[in-house]
Write a protein that holds these residues in place. Structure first.
Motif: not given
Length: 339
Positions: A34-49
Motif C-alpha cells: 500500500a502507498t499511503l496518502a503521504d507517500g509512505r509505502e507499507v506492507v499489510v498482511q491480514h488473515a481471519t482469526g
C-alpha cells in the motif's frame, strides 16, 4: 480496494490509502502493498482469526534478540471486516527498498550469490542460538511468550516419534505424481538411527531467497520476510530444509551440481559463525524434499526462477528425492547434535 486494508490503515496509522497492489504469492494470509496518502509505502498482511499472532510475535522477537535483518513493524492487532463482520488479525510493516531475491538470486554473480547464502546461513545459526525450546512441535504465541503448543508427550518430548509424524504428514501430502516413491522413502528412514534427545531450537519454516530482499546499493540482504508457521525441532532438520531451499532449489539442473555445492558451502560457513554445523542424516534430507514438494493446498510447488511448472517441477522433486535416497544413511556430525 481491500476493505480490511483501508480500515487497518485508517485505524492504525490514521492514514488514507493512495494505491494498493496485491502480492502475487501467499496462501492462507493476504498480503497487500500500500502507498499511503503521504507517500509512505507499507506492507499489510491480514488473515481471519488470530492466525498472524504467532508470526507477529516471532517477528518482533527476532528483531529484539538477534541481528537478523527484518522489516520494522509499524502496527499490529485485530480489526473487524467492515463488510462481513469477521475478526481479522493484521500486521503492518515497512516496505523495505530492494529487490526480491526470488527473482534475482539466480542472476547474481557467483560471489554475490555466495554472500547471500552466507547471510542466510548466518541468520539460521543465530536463530538456532537465540531460540531454544524445551520440547518439539508447533511454536505459538502465548501470554508467557513463544512456546511449543500443548500436545501429547509422545509428540513433544519424544524426538523420534515427533519426526515420524512430521515425515508421515509430508508423505501423505505427496500427490499421485510422486506416490510411487513413498514406499522407498519409508524403507530408507530408520527412526532408531536418529538422535534420541537432540536440542529443540527454532525451525523457521520458509527461510529461503524467495523470502528475502536484497539492497542493490550494498549487495547485502536488507530483510528476511515471512515468519509464519514456526516449529521447534532438531537444528539439523531445520538446517537440512533451509540449505535445500537455498542451495538446491535455485540451482541449475544437473549436471551443474557444483553450483549447488558452492552455495551450500557458503550457507554452512555462515551458519558456523554462530554455532557448530550439525550433521545431517539421510532421513532429514528426505524430509526436506518431501515437505517442500507440495504446498498446503496440495499443489506441486514451483522450484527455482524462472519457476519450473507442471512436469518440470515434478521431475525436479523426483530427482532430489532420488538423490536423497541414494545419500549415506547417516553422516558424522560436524558439531554437537544431542544434549
Amino acid at each position: 480496494m481491500d476493505p480490511v486494508v483501508r480500515s487497518v490503515l485508517a485505524e492504525a496509522l490514521a492514514s488514507d490509502v493512495r494505491a494498493t497492489e496485491l502480492a502475487p504469492t501467499g496462501n492462507s494470509k493476504r498480503t497487500v502493498f500500500a502507498t499511503l496518502a503521504d507517500g509512505r509505502e507499507v506492507v499489510v498482511q491480514h488473515a481471519t482469526g488470530d492466525e498472524l499472532a504467532t508470526e507477529t510475535a516471532l517477528w518482533r522477537a527476532v528483531d529484539a534478540r538477534t541481528d537478523v535483518p527484518v522489516a520494522d513493524i509499524l502496527a499490529a492487532g485485530e480489526t473487524i471486516h467492515p463488510e462481513t463482520g469477521a475478526r481479522h488479525s493484521y500486521v503492518v510493516g515497512e516496505r523495505v527498498d530492494g529487490v526480491d531475491l526470488h527473482t534475482a538470486f539466480t542472476e547474481l554473480a557467483p560471489p554475490d550469490r555466495d554472500a547471500v547464502a552466507r547471510t542466510l546461513g548466518r541468520s539460521l545459526g543465530e536463530l538456532h542460538a537465540a531460540f531454544p525450546f524445551e520440547r518439539y512441535g508447533e511454536v505459538v504465541a502465548t501470554g508467557a511468550g513463544l512456546r511449543v503448543r500443548e500436545a501429547s508427550a509422545a509428540t513433544t518430548s519424544d524426538w523420534q516419534a515427533w519426526f515420524a509424524e512430521y515425515l508421515q504428514a509430508g508423505l501423505a501430502g505427496l500427490g499421485p505424481e510422486l506416490a510411487d516413491l513413498v514406499p522407498e522413502v519409508r524403507a530408507a528412514v530408520d527412526l532408531e538411527r536418529l538422535p534420541e534427545h537432540p536440542p529443540a531450537t527454532l525451525f523457521p519454516w520458509d527461510l529461503r531467497p524467495g523470502n528475502a530482499i536484497l539492497d542493490e546499493r550494498t549487495g547485502e540482504v536488507a530483510a528476511l520476510l515471512d515468519w509464519g508457521a514456526p516449529l521447534a525441532a532438531d537444528p539439523a532438520l531445520s538446517l537440512a530444509k533451509a540449505e535445500y531451499l537455498v542451495a538446491d532449489w535455485y540451482a541449475p539442473d544437473a549436471p551443474d551440481a557444483a553450483t549447488a555445492d558452492r552455495v551450500r558451502e557458503a550457507f554452512r560457513d555462515g551458519y558456523a559463525e554462530h554455532r557448530p554445523v550439525p550433521g545431517v542424516s539421510r532421513a532429514y534430507r528426505l524430509a526436506a524434499v518431501v515437505r517442500s514438494a507440495y504446498d498446503s493446498r496440495g499443489e506441486v510447488t514451483r522450484p527455482g526462477y524462472p519457476e519450473r511448472e507442471g512436469e518440470a517441477a515434478v521431475a525436479f522433486h523426483r530427482r532430489h528425492l532420488r538423490a536423497a535416497l541414494g545419500s549415506p544413511a547417516d553422516r558424522e556430525p560436524e558439531g554437537e547434535t544431542t544434549v
